[in-house]
Design a protein around this motif. Sequence first.
Motif, PDB file in Angstrom:
ATOM      1  N   VAL A   1       0.850  -1.196   0.000  1.00  0.00           N
ATOM      2  CA  VAL A   1       0.000   0.000   0.000  1.00  0.00           C
ATOM      3  C   VAL A   1       0.886   1.245   0.000  1.00  0.00           C
ATOM      4  CG1 VAL A   1      -1.735   1.311   1.272  1.00  0.00           C
ATOM      5  CG2 VAL A   1      -1.892  -1.192   1.170  1.00  0.00           C
ATOM      6  N   ALA A   2       0.777   2.018  -1.073  1.00  0.00           N
ATOM      7  CA  ALA A   2       1.627   3.197  -1.224  1.00  0.00           C
ATOM      8  C   ALA A   2       0.896   4.507  -0.969  1.00  0.00           C
ATOM      9  CB  ALA A   2       2.233   3.223  -2.632  1.00  0.00           C
ATOM     10  N   GLY A   3      -0.459   4.474  -0.950  1.00  0.00           N
ATOM     11  CA  GLY A   3      -1.208   5.714  -0.791  1.00  0.00           C
ATOM     12  C   GLY A   3      -1.132   6.547  -2.054  1.00  0.00           C
ATOM     13  N   ASP A   4      -1.174   7.873  -1.919  1.00  0.00           N
ATOM     14  CA  ASP A   4      -1.099   8.800  -3.041  1.00  0.00           C
ATOM     15  C   ASP A   4      -2.152   8.488  -4.096  1.00  0.00           C
ATOM     16  OD1 ASP A   4      -0.111  11.069  -4.289  1.00  0.00           O
ATOM     17  OD2 ASP A   4       1.339   9.925  -5.479  1.00  0.00           O
ATOM     18  N   TYR A   5      -3.391   8.233  -3.644  1.00  0.00           N
ATOM     19  CA  TYR A   5      -4.482   7.894  -4.544  1.00  0.00           C
ATOM     20  C   TYR A   5      -4.957   9.121  -5.304  1.00  0.00           C
ATOM     21  CZ  TYR A   5      -4.549   3.733  -1.642  1.00  0.00           C
ATOM     22  OH  TYR A   5      -4.199   2.600  -0.967  1.00  0.00           O
TER      23      TYR A   5
ATOM     24  N   PRO B   1     -10.372   3.919  -8.028  1.00  0.00           N
ATOM     25  CA  PRO B   1     -11.704   3.812  -8.614  1.00  0.00           C
ATOM     26  C   PRO B   1     -12.774   4.497  -7.772  1.00  0.00           C
ATOM     27  CG  PRO B   1     -11.313   1.857  -7.349  1.00  0.00           C
ATOM     28  CD  PRO B   1     -10.089   2.749  -7.196  1.00  0.00           C
ATOM     29  N   LEU B   2     -12.424   5.018  -6.625  1.00  0.00           N
ATOM     30  CA  LEU B   2     -13.399   5.553  -5.676  1.00  0.00           C
ATOM     31  C   LEU B   2     -13.508   7.064  -5.799  1.00  0.00           C
ATOM     32  CD1 LEU B   2     -15.064   4.890  -3.006  1.00  0.00           C
ATOM     33  CD2 LEU B   2     -12.962   5.480  -1.795  1.00  0.00           C
ATOM     34  N   ASN B   3     -14.722   7.589  -5.876  1.00  0.00           N
ATOM     35  CA  ASN B   3     -14.893   9.042  -5.870  1.00  0.00           C
ATOM     36  C   ASN B   3     -14.819   9.588  -4.456  1.00  0.00           C
ATOM     37  OD1 ASN B   3     -15.136   9.789  -8.633  1.00  0.00           O
ATOM     38  ND2 ASN B   3     -17.056   8.677  -8.656  1.00  0.00           N
ATOM     39  N   HIS B   4     -15.668   9.119  -3.555  1.00  0.00           N
ATOM     40  CA  HIS B   4     -15.569   9.515  -2.155  1.00  0.00           C
ATOM     41  C   HIS B   4     -16.455   8.610  -1.305  1.00  0.00           C
ATOM     42  CE1 HIS B   4     -18.976  12.135  -3.510  1.00  0.00           C
ATOM     43  NE2 HIS B   4     -19.508  11.700  -2.384  1.00  0.00           N
ATOM     44  N   ILE B   5     -16.215   8.694   0.005  1.00  0.00           N
ATOM     45  CA  ILE B   5     -17.050   8.045   1.006  1.00  0.00           C
ATOM     46  C   ILE B   5     -17.694   9.166   1.801  1.00  0.00           C
ATOM     47  CG2 ILE B   5     -17.091   6.594   3.075  1.00  0.00           C
ATOM     48  CD1 ILE B   5     -14.600   5.184   1.977  1.00  0.00           C
TER      49      ILE B   5
ATOM     50  N   GLY C   1      -5.202  17.910  11.048  1.00  0.00           N
ATOM     51  CA  GLY C   1      -4.268  18.440  10.067  1.00  0.00           C
ATOM     52  C   GLY C   1      -4.733  18.339   8.627  1.00  0.00           C
ATOM     53  N   LEU C   2      -6.029  18.144   8.419  1.00  0.00           N
ATOM     54  CA  LEU C   2      -6.578  18.010   7.074  1.00  0.00           C
ATOM     55  C   LEU C   2      -7.355  19.267   6.700  1.00  0.00           C
ATOM     56  CD1 LEU C   2      -7.711  14.321   7.543  1.00  0.00           C
ATOM     57  CD2 LEU C   2      -5.678  15.128   6.336  1.00  0.00           C
ATOM     58  N   GLU C   3      -7.559  19.491   5.398  1.00  0.00           N
ATOM     59  CA  GLU C   3      -8.142  20.753   4.938  1.00  0.00           C
ATOM     60  C   GLU C   3      -9.514  20.547   4.291  1.00  0.00           C
ATOM     61  OE1 GLU C   3      -7.036  24.315   1.830  1.00  0.00           O
ATOM     62  OE2 GLU C   3      -5.435  23.043   2.612  1.00  0.00           O
ATOM     63  N   PRO C   4     -10.581  21.020   4.938  1.00  0.00           N
ATOM     64  CA  PRO C   4     -11.917  20.950   4.344  1.00  0.00           C
ATOM     65  C   PRO C   4     -12.014  21.871   3.120  1.00  0.00           C
ATOM     66  CG  PRO C   4     -12.040  21.353   6.710  1.00  0.00           C
ATOM     67  CD  PRO C   4     -10.614  21.549   6.300  1.00  0.00           C
ATOM     68  N   PHE C   5     -12.862  21.464   2.159  1.00  0.00           N
ATOM     69  CA  PHE C   5     -13.087  22.306   0.972  1.00  0.00           C
ATOM     70  C   PHE C   5     -14.484  22.029   0.426  1.00  0.00           C
ATOM     71  CE2 PHE C   5     -11.318  18.344  -0.640  1.00  0.00           C
ATOM     72  CZ  PHE C   5     -12.074  18.092  -1.771  1.00  0.00           C
ATOM     73  N   SER C   6     -14.872  22.787  -0.563  1.00  0.00           N
ATOM     74  CA  SER C   6     -16.146  22.608  -1.279  1.00  0.00           C
ATOM     75  C   SER C   6     -17.344  22.590  -0.343  1.00  0.00           C
ATOM     76  CB  SER C   6     -16.113  21.333  -2.117  1.00  0.00           C
ATOM     77  OG  SER C   6     -16.138  21.632  -3.470  1.00  0.00           O
ATOM     78  N   HIS C   7     -17.428  23.581   0.504  1.00  0.00           N
ATOM     79  CA  HIS C   7     -18.585  23.706   1.380  1.00  0.00           C
ATOM     80  C   HIS C   7     -19.812  24.013   0.525  1.00  0.00           C
ATOM     81  CE1 HIS C   7     -15.125  24.396   3.935  1.00  0.00           C
ATOM     82  NE2 HIS C   7     -15.884  24.037   4.962  1.00  0.00           N
ATOM     83  N   GLY C   8     -20.935  23.384   0.836  1.00  0.00           N
ATOM     84  CA  GLY C   8     -22.130  23.631   0.044  1.00  0.00           C
ATOM     85  C   GLY C   8     -23.394  23.368   0.821  1.00  0.00           C
TER      86      GLY C   8
ATOM     87  N   PHE D   1      -9.675  15.567   1.754  1.00  0.00           N
ATOM     88  CA  PHE D   1      -8.829  14.437   1.389  1.00  0.00           C
ATOM     89  C   PHE D   1      -8.037  14.024   2.624  1.00  0.00           C
ATOM     90  CE2 PHE D   1      -9.386  16.371  -2.810  1.00  0.00           C
ATOM     91  CZ  PHE D   1      -9.718  15.252  -3.565  1.00  0.00           C
ATOM     92  N   ASP D   2      -7.876  12.703   2.817  1.00  0.00           N
ATOM     93  CA  ASP D   2      -7.030  12.246   3.920  1.00  0.00           C
ATOM     94  C   ASP D   2      -5.575  12.256   3.460  1.00  0.00           C
ATOM     95  OD1 ASP D   2      -6.570   9.908   2.446  1.00  0.00           O
ATOM     96  OD2 ASP D   2      -7.289   8.567   4.010  1.00  0.00           O
ATOM     97  N   TRP D   3      -4.699  11.713   4.266  1.00  0.00           N
ATOM     98  CA  TRP D   3      -3.271  11.732   4.008  1.00  0.00           C
ATOM     99  C   TRP D   3      -2.883  10.901   2.788  1.00  0.00           C
ATOM    100  CZ3 TRP D   3      -5.793  10.538   8.499  1.00  0.00           C
ATOM    101  CH2 TRP D   3      -5.788  11.525   9.493  1.00  0.00           C
ATOM    102  N   ASP D   4      -3.738   9.948   2.398  1.00  0.00           N
ATOM    103  CA  ASP D   4      -3.457   9.077   1.257  1.00  0.00           C
ATOM    104  C   ASP D   4      -4.139   9.538  -0.026  1.00  0.00           C
ATOM    105  OD1 ASP D   4      -1.836   7.152   2.635  1.00  0.00           O
ATOM    106  OD2 ASP D   4      -3.664   6.481   3.634  1.00  0.00           O
ATOM    107  N   GLY D   5      -4.885  10.638   0.037  1.00  0.00           N
ATOM    108  CA  GLY D   5      -5.582  11.132  -1.137  1.00  0.00           C
ATOM    109  C   GLY D   5      -6.991  10.589  -1.291  1.00  0.00           C
ATOM    110  N   ILE D   6      -7.510   9.903  -0.280  1.00  0.00           N
ATOM    111  CA  ILE D   6      -8.885   9.399  -0.317  1.00  0.00           C
ATOM    112  C   ILE D   6      -9.812  10.561   0.031  1.00  0.00           C
ATOM    113  CG2 ILE D   6     -10.558   7.788   0.675  1.00  0.00           C
ATOM    114  CD1 ILE D   6      -8.102   5.989   1.362  1.00  0.00           C
ATOM    115  N   GLU D   7     -10.842  10.753  -0.799  1.00  0.00           N
ATOM    116  CA  GLU D   7     -11.769  11.856  -0.571  1.00  0.00           C
ATOM    117  C   GLU D   7     -12.947  11.399   0.286  1.00  0.00           C
ATOM    118  OE1 GLU D   7     -13.481  15.407  -3.219  1.00  0.00           O
ATOM    119  OE2 GLU D   7     -14.256  13.448  -3.811  1.00  0.00           O
TER     120      GLU D   7
END
Length: 124
Positions: free
Chosen positions: A61-65, A70-74, A92-99, A111-117
């Motif tokens: 498992v290398a991360g950096d997704y 294949p996953l858009n988000h959870i 330490g993560l950055e929220p975005f796209s508030h709606g 996004f988490d540390w591995d690039g999972i949204e």
Amino acid sequence: MPKRRLEHANISVTDPDRSAALLKDLLGWHERWSGPSMGNGRTIHVGGEDNYVSLYTSEAVAGDYRKGQPLNHIAFMVDDLDAAEAVVVKHGLEPFSHGKYEPGPRTFYFFDWDGIEFEVVSYE
């Protein structure tokens, strides 16, 4: 009518302890199980009584997704979106796209540390 629901999602992460800490803090979940798993890996199940997320890692498992592969988000539903956002920032993560979507939820993504949204939703 039979009971139907999502029982769990299994995702690969580089640091399951770090990911589990985030989900426990964000959702009030607990560790249901942890131990060795396939491919000389290690897994932590974190969730509630009816569902959980399985956090798997191994040397492969290398991360950096990348989003959508294949996953858009959870998405997670919370009662207090502002409190949830504070937890995400604390980790330490950055929220975005508030709606806000009519007639439905208020939401943000991160996004988490591995690039999972992840999406966080509140209907309050």
